[in-house]
Design an enzyme around this catalytic site. Sequence first.
Site, PDB file in Angstrom:
ATOM      1  N   GLN B 243      -8.715 -18.504  13.594  1.00  0.00           N
ATOM      2  CA  GLN B 243      -8.593 -19.548  12.586  1.00  0.00           C
ATOM      3  C   GLN B 243      -7.776 -20.753  13.055  1.00  0.00           C
ATOM      4  O   GLN B 243      -7.656 -21.731  12.335  1.00  0.00           O
ATOM      5  CB  GLN B 243      -7.990 -18.958  11.298  1.00  0.00           C
ATOM      6  CG  GLN B 243      -8.864 -17.867  10.708  1.00  0.00           C
ATOM      7  CD  GLN B 243      -8.276 -17.179   9.493  1.00  0.00           C
ATOM      8  OE1 GLN B 243      -8.291 -15.966   9.413  1.00  0.00           O
ATOM      9  NE2 GLN B 243      -7.751 -17.938   8.539  1.00  0.00           N
ATOM     10  N   ARG B 389      -6.203 -14.426   2.233  1.00  0.00           N
ATOM     11  CA  ARG B 389      -6.763 -15.486   1.397  1.00  0.00           C
ATOM     12  C   ARG B 389      -5.715 -16.079   0.467  1.00  0.00           C
ATOM     13  O   ARG B 389      -5.902 -16.146  -0.747  1.00  0.00           O
ATOM     14  CB  ARG B 389      -7.940 -14.961   0.597  1.00  0.00           C
ATOM     15  CG  ARG B 389      -8.885 -16.086   0.168  1.00  0.00           C
ATOM     16  CD  ARG B 389     -10.189 -15.548  -0.349  1.00  0.00           C
ATOM     17  NE  ARG B 389     -11.105 -16.631  -0.648  1.00  0.00           N
ATOM     18  CZ  ARG B 389     -12.423 -16.531  -0.560  1.00  0.00           C
ATOM     19  NH1 ARG B 389     -12.979 -15.409  -0.197  1.00  0.00           N
ATOM     20  NH2 ARG B 389     -13.197 -17.544  -0.853  1.00  0.00           N
ATOM     21  N   CYS B 390      -4.563 -16.452   1.032  1.00  0.00           N
ATOM     22  CA  CYS B 390      -3.577 -17.142   0.209  1.00  0.00           C
ATOM     23  C   CYS B 390      -2.695 -17.960   1.112  1.00  0.00           C
ATOM     24  O   CYS B 390      -2.692 -17.799   2.325  1.00  0.00           O
ATOM     25  CB  CYS B 390      -2.739 -16.172  -0.610  1.00  0.00           C
ATOM     26  SG  CYS B 390      -1.285 -15.529   0.211  1.00  0.00           S
ATOM     27  N   GLU B 763      -8.456 -20.429  -1.631  1.00  0.00           N
ATOM     28  CA  GLU B 763      -7.685 -19.238  -1.918  1.00  0.00           C
ATOM     29  C   GLU B 763      -7.320 -19.080  -3.384  1.00  0.00           C
ATOM     30  O   GLU B 763      -6.956 -17.998  -3.820  1.00  0.00           O
ATOM     31  CB  GLU B 763      -6.435 -19.260  -1.045  1.00  0.00           C
ATOM     32  CG  GLU B 763      -6.831 -19.274   0.407  1.00  0.00           C
ATOM     33  CD  GLU B 763      -5.728 -19.720   1.337  1.00  0.00           C
ATOM     34  OE1 GLU B 763      -5.747 -19.301   2.488  1.00  0.00           O
ATOM     35  OE2 GLU B 763      -4.860 -20.481   0.916  1.00  0.00           O
TER      36      GLU B 763
END
Lengths: 174, 811
Positions: B243, B389-390, B763
């Site tokens: 990422q 996902r945050c 997110e």
Amino acid sequence: MLVSISINGQVYSHDVEPRLLLVHFIREYAELHGTHWGCDTSNCGICIVLMDDPQSDQPPYPVKSCTMLAAMAQGYEITTVEGMAKPDGTLDPIQMGFHEMHALQCGFCTPGMMSTGRWLIERHPNPTQMTDHEIRDGISGNLCRCTGYDNIIKAIRWAAAYIEEHPESARTAR
Amino acid sequence: MATVETGPGRHPEWYAHATGDKFGKIADAPIGFGHMKRKEDARFIRGLGDYMDDVRLPGMLHGAILRSPYAHARINSIDTSAALAHPKVAAVIIAKDLETLGLAWMPTISYDTQAVLAGDKVRFHLQEVAFVIATDAYAAQDALQLIDVDYDVLPAIVNCRKALDPDAPLIRDDKVGQTDNLASPLWEAGDKANCDRVFAEADVVAKRTILDPRSHPCPMETCGMVADMNPATGQLNIYNGNQAPHAHRTVYAQVAGLPEQNIRILCNDIGGGFGNKVPVYPGYVCAIAGSIVAGAPVKWIEDRSENLASTGFARDYLMYSEMCSKGGKITGLRVDTIADHGAFDSTAQATKFPAGFFHIVTGSYDLQGAHCQVKAVYTNKAPGGVAYRCSFRITEAVYLVERMVDALAMEMNVDPVELRMRSFIRSDQFPYETQTGWVYDSGDYHKAMKLAMEIADYEGLRKEQQEKLARGEMMGIGIAFFTEGVGAGPRRHMDILGLAMNDGAELRVHPSGKAVVSLSAQTQGQGHETTFAQIVAEELGISPNEIMVRHGDTDKTPYGLGTYGSRSTPVSGGAVAVVSRKVRDKARQFAALMLETRAEDLAWEKGRWYVKGDPERGSTIESIAEYAYSASNLPEGLEGGLDANAVYDPPNLTYPFGAYIAVVDVDPGTGKVHMRRFIAVDDCGVRINPMVVEGQIHGGLVEGIGQALMEIISFDEQGNCLNASFMDYLLPTALECPEHGFELGETVTPCPHHPIGAKGVGESPCVGSPPAIANAVVDAMYHAKGVKHMDMPCFPARVWAAMNGREQPPQ
């Protein structure tokens, strides 16, 4: 051992270890990378391909290619994502539906998901009338982390409606 | 500027039909923002994506990792001779081989160190011990069985509460001066004295101990790498779906002592990330070392068990919390947290904030006082602490505050929506500085909450709940209202390993008026190739179909910190807007020459500069582009060509928010939770492509359902990981989601400081949904059985235990 498998209408014959999994035959020997794998335990459905038994009148059905030995596929016809479109490049309705309805994001589960979706439509006597539960149940062997499934269900409906309007777009019935 | 969308099917009849309304027509590519089908789909629906495991290089070898069967054990000896004798094995690497290369230990992104291969002892179950390189992947697995490791088993700690006991075994005896299992010093935010005063004056106080359990992001594609060191040139090509490719390149340069200019990272297509693909993992370093040792490309792809058991877990926060009210409004919050970081602290976070953004824990409320403190411990569990996902621990913070608001509402005996409405920050209070120092940019919380209640028919639901209760049925309604801080971040506050959290963009408009925009962000499925083209389209008036978005190759893209923390749109999106405006400004200079007027006499409309007061006289961006490359008489100081670079330093985070309502039915006999409805109202500012935004929301909601109802990584007393496959780590299928789909709503409060007013959304749904669902389950149990709390995940055995007063399995 010598294994011959027909994949997307082409026969691949290779001398392989008996323990070779079908998914690895497809990826490493047939060099078709559109079929992915995700879990090793038959849970995720990423590796699903369609398998057609020439002796049967049932439509091609989804199998998890990580859970079959390549040798077990001898004599069957396998269709992977690369074999979904017509030879002239026209996409299968399920492929069109996934694009139209934004039913994919990273694309990793998409080949398996489309394979299952196409089987759902083909085996159903009245595919445009499938209930939400029927579709959800039908794809419950395929995991997707990106889309949340809602748009996949819409895509399968889109394809069913398209096939009803365009019967010639359905896969050739055997 | 007519555009013909290149549909995926070549068949003309299909194309004519598929764009008919009946089949869900989506408008043709807009020149700018709006619904647009994705450009990247064309390769994915044909099975022509190019993922990491699809990389095939001549002479490529295959690596596999031998892992520890124990959570804590001393290594006496490792015998690799039988493995080396295997005819297909090229090399076996263990810790002492890495020591000679200086690669035995690597730095984590939290300034800790992590063993690449265990040498002295193993510190978690399934830790990396040896790396085998063979001519095929099956043989590499075979050879793992031939390695003999002699262990002395040590007692393991898997419970963070026991990690700081005086008699607890020392896990990190490799670290000089380390005498306990504290991973980092106590970290605090907020004014403690003021907070104590607010609590002293409170009417009602609610207390809860809340565990946000260990979970895993689980992208469908696992992690892996193909490392290709060219011994002749010293060039290292790394094929690795991650990422943050640029940051990884810098880390590899540091770890391996290789010249950074000789390292090229190629991320092609990535099968999902969700935080799992942010860190550098031992397997990556092994693949690089393997390629150096073997003199050939080495591929290492982890299997699902390795993915679940060793890379990038999330959460594992134990939070002791109190929230208070005065005069019917929420006034104070205090939280004391133990963060379980596992055996090595590789938490993903900005340097200044060792607990990530956890101190955004005051949520969406106008509080009088707040204090939070976090201490981090080592345990014999896999390292990590990535954000699933945050944005850097915001999920934990939002889960805590939203559970606490419900707990307080229970103690006050008021409706949980009513308490939120009374306590929200009002729209006229923005920009709003929180008790812990965040400055929220913009919002209208009351409006979003009201919209969610309207879509849900909240009063109707409460009535239905009472009716069902009278019939002995259990139904729950759960509310969550989140505020997220995303888009890290301003360089004066935020860096990772000293690298400022900015993003670059480079835009080249070719003589034909077509463009290439290069990003430092890295898509993992979010649709960057479409939405970033739409940003350029909005700014320059070029069709998005004529703009190529390039990313994922560090040799061809500008430096930046990558895609996580919902930072692509807030940071890279800002960079792309800014670089487009630079090009537009340059185009103005050319247009002035073309129109024989002064630049300041020109005005812009999408796609062309024209003369103020004479709009017929103008130059389109295409004609300007052609001129920029062909004009032979440019004045001094004006360079030919139409391109620009930008590095975007966000002035603040962006603060998306949303109101979520979950409706569940709980089976009183089995404890099974049926997720009946989910209403999600999101405000992420300006939406570039609403279709993509809604897709992100759908996906995040399902990951939230997973965390609330199914997902947990648990351990037995010996430290064995009990959820190392999808047989035991359950992810939601289509059947666990609301049968008739999610119900979405939107409000738009533009971000005041972002060039296009966008806030980011990836997110939000995964941050807002776990507390909404947990609150719904507790709501059902409270009304039927008086149960006031249970920890996630709410799967049947645990719900049944909670509502029958039994101990909840397993933890």
